[in-house]
Design a protein around this motif. Structure first.
Motif, PDB file in Angstrom:
ATOM      1  N   UNK A  53       0.827  -1.208   0.000  1.00 20.69           N
ATOM      2  CA  UNK A  53       0.000   0.000   0.000  1.00 20.69           C
ATOM      3  C   UNK A  53       0.864   1.263   0.000  1.00 20.69           C
ATOM      4  N   UNK A  54       1.963   1.232   0.758  1.00 19.94           N
ATOM      5  CA  UNK A  54       2.866   2.378   0.774  1.00 19.94           C
ATOM      6  C   UNK A  54       3.494   2.576  -0.600  1.00 19.94           C
ATOM      7  N   UNK A  55       3.914   1.478  -1.234  1.00 19.53           N
ATOM      8  CA  UNK A  55       4.538   1.574  -2.559  1.00 19.53           C
ATOM      9  C   UNK A  55       3.575   2.212  -3.565  1.00 19.53           C
ATOM     10  N   UNK A  56       2.304   1.794  -3.538  1.00 16.46           N
ATOM     11  CA  UNK A  56       1.307   2.370  -4.438  1.00 16.46           C
ATOM     12  C   UNK A  56       1.061   3.842  -4.115  1.00 16.46           C
ATOM     13  N   UNK A  57       1.022   4.170  -2.827  1.00 19.92           N
ATOM     14  CA  UNK A  57       0.805   5.551  -2.378  1.00 19.92           C
ATOM     15  C   UNK A  57       1.938   6.453  -2.872  1.00 19.92           C
ATOM     16  N   UNK A  58       3.172   5.969  -2.763  1.00 22.06           N
ATOM     17  CA  UNK A  58       4.344   6.737  -3.206  1.00 22.06           C
ATOM     18  C   UNK A  58       4.281   6.992  -4.710  1.00 22.06           C
ATOM     19  N   UNK A  59       3.935   5.945  -5.461  1.00 23.72           N
ATOM     20  CA  UNK A  59       3.854   6.098  -6.907  1.00 23.72           C
ATOM     21  C   UNK A  59       2.718   7.029  -7.311  1.00 23.72           C
ATOM     22  N   UNK A  60       1.576   6.880  -6.646  1.00 24.40           N
ATOM     23  CA  UNK A  60       0.408   7.689  -6.979  1.00 24.40           C
ATOM     24  C   UNK A  60       0.691   9.177  -6.784  1.00 24.40           C
ATOM     25  N   UNK A  61       1.374   9.523  -5.694  1.00 25.69           N
ATOM     26  CA  UNK A  61       1.598  10.935  -5.375  1.00 25.69           C
ATOM     27  C   UNK A  61       2.953  11.446  -5.857  1.00 25.69           C
ATOM     28  N   UNK A  62       3.743  10.549  -6.442  1.00 30.00           N
ATOM     29  CA  UNK A  62       5.065  10.917  -6.969  1.00 30.00           C
ATOM     30  C   UNK A  62       5.897  11.637  -5.909  1.00 30.00           C
ATOM     31  N   UNK A  63       6.042  10.968  -4.760  1.00 24.79           N
ATOM     32  CA  UNK A  63       6.746  11.549  -3.621  1.00 24.79           C
ATOM     33  C   UNK A  63       8.024  10.758  -3.346  1.00 24.79           C
ATOM     34  N   UNK A  64       8.865  11.329  -2.486  1.00 25.62           N
ATOM     35  CA  UNK A  64      10.158  10.711  -2.194  1.00 25.62           C
ATOM     36  C   UNK A  64      10.411  10.742  -0.684  1.00 25.62           C
ATOM     37  N   UNK A  65       9.750   9.850   0.059  1.00 26.99           N
ATOM     38  CA  UNK A  65       9.930   9.849   1.511  1.00 26.99           C
ATOM     39  C   UNK A  65      11.332   9.368   1.901  1.00 26.99           C
ATOM     40  N   UNK A  66      11.788   9.869   3.057  1.00 22.50           N
ATOM     41  CA  UNK A  66      13.063   9.400   3.596  1.00 22.50           C
ATOM     42  C   UNK A  66      12.912   8.000   4.194  1.00 22.50           C
ATOM     43  N   UNK A  67      11.773   7.750   4.835  1.00 23.45           N
ATOM     44  CA  UNK A  67      11.506   6.435   5.423  1.00 23.45           C
ATOM     45  C   UNK A  67      10.039   6.354   5.828  1.00 23.45           C
ATOM     46  N   UNK A  68       9.650   5.172   6.291  1.00 28.60           N
ATOM     47  CA  UNK A  68       8.296   4.905   6.766  1.00 28.60           C
ATOM     48  C   UNK A  68       8.364   4.639   8.268  1.00 28.60           C
ATOM     49  N   UNK A  69       7.403   5.163   9.031  1.00 28.18           N
ATOM     50  CA  UNK A  69       7.298   4.868  10.464  1.00 28.18           C
ATOM     51  C   UNK A  69       5.940   4.224  10.711  1.00 28.18           C
ATOM     52  N   UNK A  70       5.953   3.004  11.239  1.00 27.35           N
ATOM     53  CA  UNK A  70       4.718   2.216  11.356  1.00 27.35           C
ATOM     54  C   UNK A  70       4.446   1.816  12.799  1.00 27.35           C
ATOM     55  N   UNK A  71       3.214   2.070  13.227  1.00 24.09           N
ATOM     56  CA  UNK A  71       2.766   1.586  14.530  1.00 24.09           C
ATOM     57  C   UNK A  71       2.440   0.100  14.487  1.00 24.09           C
ATOM     58  N   UNK A  72       1.937  -0.386  13.354  1.00 22.54           N
ATOM     59  CA  UNK A  72       1.451  -1.757  13.280  1.00 22.54           C
ATOM     60  C   UNK A  72       0.060  -1.876  13.868  1.00 22.54           C
ATOM     61  N   UNK A  73      -0.434  -3.109  13.973  1.00 21.16           N
ATOM     62  CA  UNK A  73      -1.780  -3.335  14.519  1.00 21.16           C
ATOM     63  C   UNK A  73      -1.669  -4.143  15.807  1.00 21.16           C
ATOM     64  N   UNK A  74      -2.153  -3.576  16.899  1.00 21.81           N
ATOM     65  CA  UNK A  74      -2.012  -4.220  18.207  1.00 21.81           C
ATOM     66  C   UNK A  74      -2.922  -5.439  18.326  1.00 21.81           C
TER      67      UNK A  74
END
Length: 357
Positions: A78-99
């Motif tokens: 989902x992150x990969x698709x989001x990055x491509x869709x918005x043509x962005x260049x994040x430094x990294x991803x920070x994830x809480x996960x699902x408890x």
């Protein structure tokens, strides 16, 4: 020199509303942090994924590991698709996960969504597993958001999140305090789901109900509410106490929703001390802030000394994803992102595992 970070924050809450994705910029300028929310989306979960996450606490060890990896892969895609869709260049991803498990008394807190699988499929570095170090240091591992409240939303006296579980954060005598006040959307959404509704829109059904005093007394009775912080709640506690009381009541769904809103508001009132003379600013975020009836009850319970503010919908919906992105920035910099005054750990700490891709 100003320092900026572009980060994607991921949040999956206990109410199973979906995966929140927030692309944010954080700038450190003149010893202050400035945030901007640049792009956002919430991806609803399929019924199959909801069933898998909801039933994970009774899964076999093998099934739990498989789900951990699969959910990490899902988030990465989902992150990969989001990055491509918005043509962005994040430094990294920070994830809480699902408890899945949160039992700090047993030194357990487990969030699914393995960081290695997330990094591999997002094709980006990942910061995750923010709670484990704090628990190893004797803390609750929660709440984690308060340092973000302090550094990003410090102009408010109180920051209240009305998520699956409601919590509050505030500074008292220059020390940050925070704790879970009650279950929130976990109760409201479960009741709405029983009628085939994803949620109670605007709290209209709750408004139509009437107060059930016996149910309210049962909801308010557990010792958690009179126990001093540090304290936190997990799904297991909510199932054992709050949801059990709701299931045992013979009231209509509308009456239960009405009563639960009163319960949430009453527990919040008990949690907010008066910090100074004059009006106190209260920031309300999380899905519950869209429930007009619940917000009305909170305002009524708190009274005139508290100025309750619901910010722009973007902040209401994505504040937790924003702050987990910020926790990732602090981890990336090697700075404290978890406060012992909040969690009860032996010291402030820098939580989070890093996966470099």
């Amino acid at each position: 020199m100003d320092t900026s970070y572009h980060v994607i924050g991921l949040m999956s809450g206990t109410s199973l509303d979906g995966l929140d994705i927030a692309y944010c910029r954080f700038t450190y300028k003149s010893q202050n942090w400035i945030y901007e929310i640049l792009n956002t989306t919430t991806l609803p979960y399929t019924d199959e994924l909801i069933d898998s996450l909801r039933g994970a606490e009774t899964a076999t060890a093998l099934e739990l590991v498989e789900l951990d990896h699969a959910f990490g892969r899902f988030m990465g895609q989902q992150v990969h698709e989001f990055v491509q869709q918005h043509e962005i260049h994040p430094d990294f991803v920070a994830s809480h996960g699902h408890t899945i498990f949160h039992q700090p008394g047993k030194h357990i807190s487990l969030q699914l969504g393995h960081g290695a699988y997330l990094a591999a499929h997002a094709q980006l570095p990942v910061v995750c597993d923010f709670r484990t170090l704090d628990i190893a240091l004797g803390g609750q591992g929660a709440p984690l958001v308060p340092i973000g409240d302090e550094l990003l939303f410090g102009n408010y006296d109180y920051c209240v999140n009305l998520g699956g579980i409601a919590n509050v954060s505030y500074a008292q005598r220059n020390t940050r305090r925070a704790f879970d006040t009650s279950a929130c959307n976990m109760l409201l959404n479960t009741l709405a789901n029983s009628l085939g509704m994803p949620y109670d829109n605007n709290g209209d059904l709750a408004r139509s109900g009437s107060l059930q005093h016996n149910l309210l007394e049962a909801l308010n009775s557990p010792s958690h509410f009179s126990t001093p912080p540090p304290k936190s709640l997990g799904k297991e506690w909510v199932l054992q106490y709050s949801l059990k009381s709701i299931e045992e009541s013979q009231a209509s769904v509308a009456d239960k929703l009405h009563t639960v809103c009163h319960h949430i508001a009453q527990q919040l009132r008990q949690a907010l001390p008066l910090l100074h003379e004059g009006r106190h600013r209260v920031l309300l975020t999380g899905g519950g802030a869209f429930n007009a009836y619940l917000v009305e009850q909170i305002k009524q319970q708190l009274g005139a000394q508290y100025e309750v503010e619901v910010p722009a919908p973007e902040v209401v919906s994505f504040k937790e994803a924003l702050i987990f992105a910020f926790l990732g920035v602090l981890r990336w910099r090697g700075e404290h992102n978890c406060l012992s005054s909040v969690t009860g750990a032996s010291r402030n700490n820098t939580g989070g595992a890093i996966y470099l891709c």
